[in-house]
Each structure stands twice: as C-alpha cells, then as structure tokens.
Design an enzyme around this catalytic site. Structure first.
Site, short mmCIF file in Angstrom:
data_model
loop_
_atom_site.label_atom_id
_atom_site.label_comp_id
_atom_site.label_asym_id
_atom_site.label_seq_id
_atom_site.Cartn_x
_atom_site.Cartn_y
_atom_site.Cartn_z
N TYR A 248 -9.35 2.33 -16.83
CA TYR A 248 -9.24 3.18 -15.80
C TYR A 248 -10.80 3.45 -15.38
O TYR A 248 -11.41 3.59 -14.08
CB TYR A 248 -8.61 4.39 -15.58
CG TYR A 248 -8.16 4.94 -14.29
CD1 TYR A 248 -7.75 3.87 -13.24
CD2 TYR A 248 -8.44 6.05 -13.55
CE1 TYR A 248 -7.41 4.34 -12.06
CE2 TYR A 248 -8.10 6.59 -12.36
CZ TYR A 248 -7.67 5.66 -11.43
OH TYR A 248 -7.47 6.01 -10.38
N ILE B 26 -7.51 6.03 -0.17
CA ILE B 26 -8.55 5.15 -0.57
C ILE B 26 -9.19 5.16 -2.00
O ILE B 26 -9.40 6.42 -2.54
CB ILE B 26 -9.91 5.59 0.47
CG1 ILE B 26 -9.47 5.24 1.91
CG2 ILE B 26 -11.09 4.93 0.21
CD1 ILE B 26 -10.35 5.51 2.93
N ASP C 209 -15.12 1.76 7.50
CA ASP C 209 -15.57 1.72 6.32
C ASP C 209 -16.02 2.94 5.95
O ASP C 209 -17.07 3.38 6.37
CB ASP C 209 -16.50 0.67 6.10
CG ASP C 209 -16.79 0.35 4.71
OD1 ASP C 209 -16.70 1.31 3.75
OD2 ASP C 209 -17.16 -0.75 4.43
N LYS D 220 -11.88 10.09 -9.58
CA LYS D 220 -10.66 10.92 -9.47
C LYS D 220 -10.84 12.24 -9.62
O LYS D 220 -10.17 13.27 -9.10
CB LYS D 220 -9.39 10.38 -9.76
CG LYS D 220 -9.14 8.94 -9.25
CD LYS D 220 -8.53 9.16 -8.11
CE LYS D 220 -8.01 7.63 -7.42
NZ LYS D 220 -7.76 7.68 -5.84
N SER E 256 0.92 -1.17 0.08
CA SER E 256 0.01 -0.06 0.04
C SER E 256 0.68 1.27 -0.06
O SER E 256 1.89 1.38 0.49
CB SER E 256 -0.81 -0.07 1.03
OG SER E 256 -1.92 -0.99 1.17
N ILE E 257 0.44 2.05 -0.85
CA ILE E 257 1.03 3.69 -0.85
C ILE E 257 1.07 4.19 0.64
O ILE E 257 2.13 4.83 1.14
CB ILE E 257 0.71 4.37 -1.91
CG1 ILE E 257 0.69 3.89 -3.31
CG2 ILE E 257 1.27 6.04 -1.87
CD1 ILE E 257 0.11 4.58 -4.42
N1 LIG Z 1 -1.11 2.04 -7.34
C1 LIG Z 1 -1.70 3.06 -8.00
O1 LIG Z 1 -1.05 2.74 -9.47
C2 LIG Z 1 -2.05 4.30 -7.73
C3 LIG Z 1 -1.69 5.31 -8.77
C4 LIG Z 1 -2.38 6.71 -8.51
C5 LIG Z 1 -3.28 6.63 -7.35
N2 LIG Z 1 -3.58 5.60 -6.64
C6 LIG Z 1 -4.39 5.90 -5.50
O2 LIG Z 1 -3.60 5.62 -4.19
C7 LIG Z 1 -4.78 5.10 -3.17
C8 LIG Z 1 -4.07 4.09 -2.26
O3 LIG Z 1 -4.25 2.65 -3.16
P1 LIG Z 1 -2.99 1.76 -3.39
O4 LIG Z 1 -2.69 1.86 -4.87
O5 LIG Z 1 -1.98 1.97 -2.38
O6 LIG Z 1 -3.77 0.25 -3.16
P2 LIG Z 1 -4.10 -0.38 -1.75
O7 LIG Z 1 -5.20 -1.53 -2.25
O8 LIG Z 1 -3.20 -0.83 -0.96
O9 LIG Z 1 -5.12 0.89 -1.14
C9 LIG Z 1 -6.43 1.12 -1.37
C10 LIG Z 1 -7.19 1.35 0.07
O10 LIG Z 1 -8.45 1.81 -0.18
C11 LIG Z 1 -9.14 0.87 1.03
N3 LIG Z 1 -10.64 1.18 0.91
C12 LIG Z 1 -11.36 0.75 -0.35
N4 LIG Z 1 -12.70 0.83 0.03
C13 LIG Z 1 -12.78 1.25 1.26
C14 LIG Z 1 -13.78 1.61 2.21
N5 LIG Z 1 -14.99 1.41 1.68
N6 LIG Z 1 -13.55 1.92 3.38
C15 LIG Z 1 -12.21 2.20 3.79
N7 LIG Z 1 -11.18 1.84 3.06
C16 LIG Z 1 -11.28 1.50 1.71
C17 LIG Z 1 -8.82 -0.26 1.27
O11 LIG Z 1 -8.74 -0.81 2.34
C18 LIG Z 1 -7.18 -0.10 0.76
O12 LIG Z 1 -6.70 0.12 2.11
C19 LIG Z 1 -5.91 4.99 -3.88
O13 LIG Z 1 -6.60 6.28 -3.92
C20 LIG Z 1 -5.46 4.72 -5.13
O14 LIG Z 1 -6.63 5.19 -6.26
C21 LIG Z 1 -2.84 4.42 -6.60
#
Ligand SMILES: NC(=O)c1ccc[n+]([C@@H]2O[C@H](COP(=O)([O-])OP(=O)(O)OC[C@H]3O[C@@H](n4cnc5c(N)ncnc54)[C@H](O)[C@@H]3O)[C@@H](O)[C@H]2O)c1
Length: 270
Positions: free
Chosen positions: A159, A96, A71, A166, A26-27
């Site tokens: 996407y 999220i 949640d 977004k 996770s980021i």
């Molecule tokens: N990975 C990529 O390429 C990328 C690029 C740009 C932006 N992002 C954004 O970074 C953020 C983190 O994503 P990630 O890539 O680290 O993946 P990740 O799967 O590790 O994190 C996504 C998180 O969203 C949470 N989530 C989803 N629905 C939820 C809910 N109803 N209640 C509470 N939490 C909820 C999940 O529990 C999870 O912890 C997201 O907003 C994602 O869109 C990711």
C-alpha cells in the site's frame, strides 16, 4: 403515550454529488445506486479518461440528473464544477484515490518528492478542495463522506505511499469536521476492507490480501461494494445526525483482530 419511530431512510427530494465513479465496480457507483434506491437524485463528477464507461453505465438509469468532468488535481476544475451546478445539494461523496505506479511499485524509502506530492494532492488534499468549493451549493445540515483504508493506521504490504495519503485524509476528516460543523454540516470516512476495483488493481499483491482477509476476518469473508454503500447511506442520511469527524470500519471485522480469526478452530454446532 403512543408514539411511532420512523426508521426508514427516505431521501426523496435530496440531491447528492458523487465523485469517483469510474466503472461498474467502483464503490462510488454502489453508493450512488443505494442513495437512489432511497430516493435521492445523483450528480456525477468523473475523470475524463472514464467518459465512455460512464456514459454506458448511466444510459439506462433514471436517477442521474447531471454528469460533469473534473480532475481534482486542479483547483480551477473543482471550482468550476461547483460554480456550474444549479440549485442546492445535501450530500457529497469523495471516493478518489491515486498514487503513481512508480511509487506503488517500490518500497516507500524510494518514493520521490514528486510522487509523494501527487498522491497527497489527489488522495487527500482533494477532499479539502471539494469541501471548500462545495460550501456555496449546500443546504443546511449536509453530509460529506470519503473512503479510506486500514493502510492509514497500519502497514499493509504494497500500500506504501497510499497509507501515508490515507492517514492525511483521515486527519482532514477530523479537522474539517470542526470547520463545517459551525454550519451544521457533517463529514465522515468509511474505512473499507479490500474490494477488487480498478484502483485496487494497482496495489501490488492485492489478490493475496483478498485471500488472506477472507480467512482472517471475524465474518470469514471479504466486504463487497454493497456493504460499504449501505453504511454510506446511513452516514449520509439523518439517521447519523450526531456522527461527524469519524472513521467507521466496514471491513468484516478485520481491524479488530490481532491474529487471523481462523487460528481459533472452535465452531458452534447447532
Ligand atoms: N477497493 C478497495 O479495496 C478500497 C479499500 C478502501 C478504500 N478504497 C478507496 O475507495 C475509493 C474509491 O476507489 P475504488 O476502489 O472504488 O476504485 P475506482 O478505481 O473505481 O475509483 C477510484 C476513483 O478515483 C478517481 N480519480 C483518481 N484520480 C483522480 C483525479 N485526479 N481527479 C478525479 N478523480 C480521480 C478515478 O477516476 C476513480 O473514479 C478510493 O479512495 C480508494 O482508495 C478502496
């Protein structure tokens, strides 16, 4: 006149709330580790389905001072999460994103109203929800950070509805900056390049996107979690005290090129 400029980021005594850790990749987890490296203590908010992963991830670290399930689809859960915290905080991370698989797997023209609402509430409106309920637990001049993607402003294949969500998220960042600026608080977004995480694995064709970006971006590589986390540290610290309402790209430069960077074969030789 002698004077000293202190440029180290020291977050000793500062407290951060981080939403969105689900796994080691996770980021939000990388951001938590970098905030802790600078001295901050972290309270995690996580989704119930990731409980066992969160427990094994945090068992050997000393910077977590609280962990609570929440949640963000439900306003009362977000309200109760903040109501149950002790003391004041300085930073809030919203990392999220979610869209139903039924929406991600088909062209956007087939997205149902129900799937649209789900994606928008969880991926965009949840930021407003978190900011609203966080107000009561913040110290003056606190900072919020959210994570967005290029799909908000350009079409990225696969996407789909997440691009719409977004775009709303980035608009929320601008709008909320005006509300919370009155209290001295700031809010910004990082638009991250693609990184292989649990959420990313649900985007159709994601491996192709990674492969393409690696050659197309000026730095000729993909971003990694630490690239994003280092900018997060800056945006959440006082070093960025004059920045709010912005979307900052951490994408190895991809968003600034119109055609793949490696079309230009000229290289500098030493
Ligand atoms: N990975 C990529 O390429 C990328 C690029 C740009 C932006 N992002 C954004 O970074 C953020 C983190 O994503 P990630 O890539 O680290 O993946 P990740 O799967 O590790 O994190 C996504 C998180 O969203 C949470 N989530 C989803 N629905 C939820 C809910 N109803 N209640 C509470 N939490 C909820 C999940 O529990 C999870 O912890 C997201 O907003 C994602 O869109 C990711």
């Amino acid at each position: 006149m002698a004077y000293e400029i202190q440029i180290m980021i020291d977050l000793t005594g500062k407290r951060a709330i981080v939403f969105g850790v689900a796994s080691e990749t996770s980021i939000a987890w990388a951001i938590s580790k970098w905030l802790a490296k600078a001295g901050a203590k972290i309270t995690l908010s996580y989704q119930k389905r990731f409980r066992s992963r969160i427990y094994s991830l945090t068992k050997d670290v000393d910077f977590i001072e609280g962990m609570h399930e929440c949640d963000v689809a439900y306003d009362d859960q977000v309200r109760d999460f903040f109501a149950n915290l002790d003391g004041k905080f300085d930073m809030v991370v919203h990392a999220i994103g979610y869209a139903p698989a039924t929406a991600l797997s088909k062209p956007i023209i087939y997205t149902s109203e129900e799937d649209f609402n789900t994606a928008m509430v969880i991926s965009a409106y949840s930021l407003q929800r978190i900011v609203r309920h966080a107000m009561r637990v913040l110290n003056p001049n606190s900072a919020f950070l959210t994570l967005t993607y290029l799909g908000a402003v350009r079409v990225v294949p696969g996407y789909r509805i997440m691009g719409v969500a977004k775009a709303a998220l980035e608009a929320f960042v601008r709008e909320l900056s005006v509300n919370i600026g009155l209290a001295g608080h700031r809010i910004n977004a990082i638009s991250s390049g693609p990184i292989k995480t649990l959420a990313a694995s649900h985007v159709p064709g994601f491996d192709n996107i990674l492969e393409y970006m690696q050659h197309a971006s000026p730095l000729r590589r993909n971003v990694v979690q630490d690239d994003v986390a280092k900018t997060a540290l800056f945006l959440l610290s006082d070093l960025s005290s004059g920045i709010t309402g912005q979307t900052i790209y951490v994408d190895t430069g991809f968003s600034s090129v119109a055609l793949p960077a490696d079309i230009d074969k000229l290289k500098f030789e030493d």
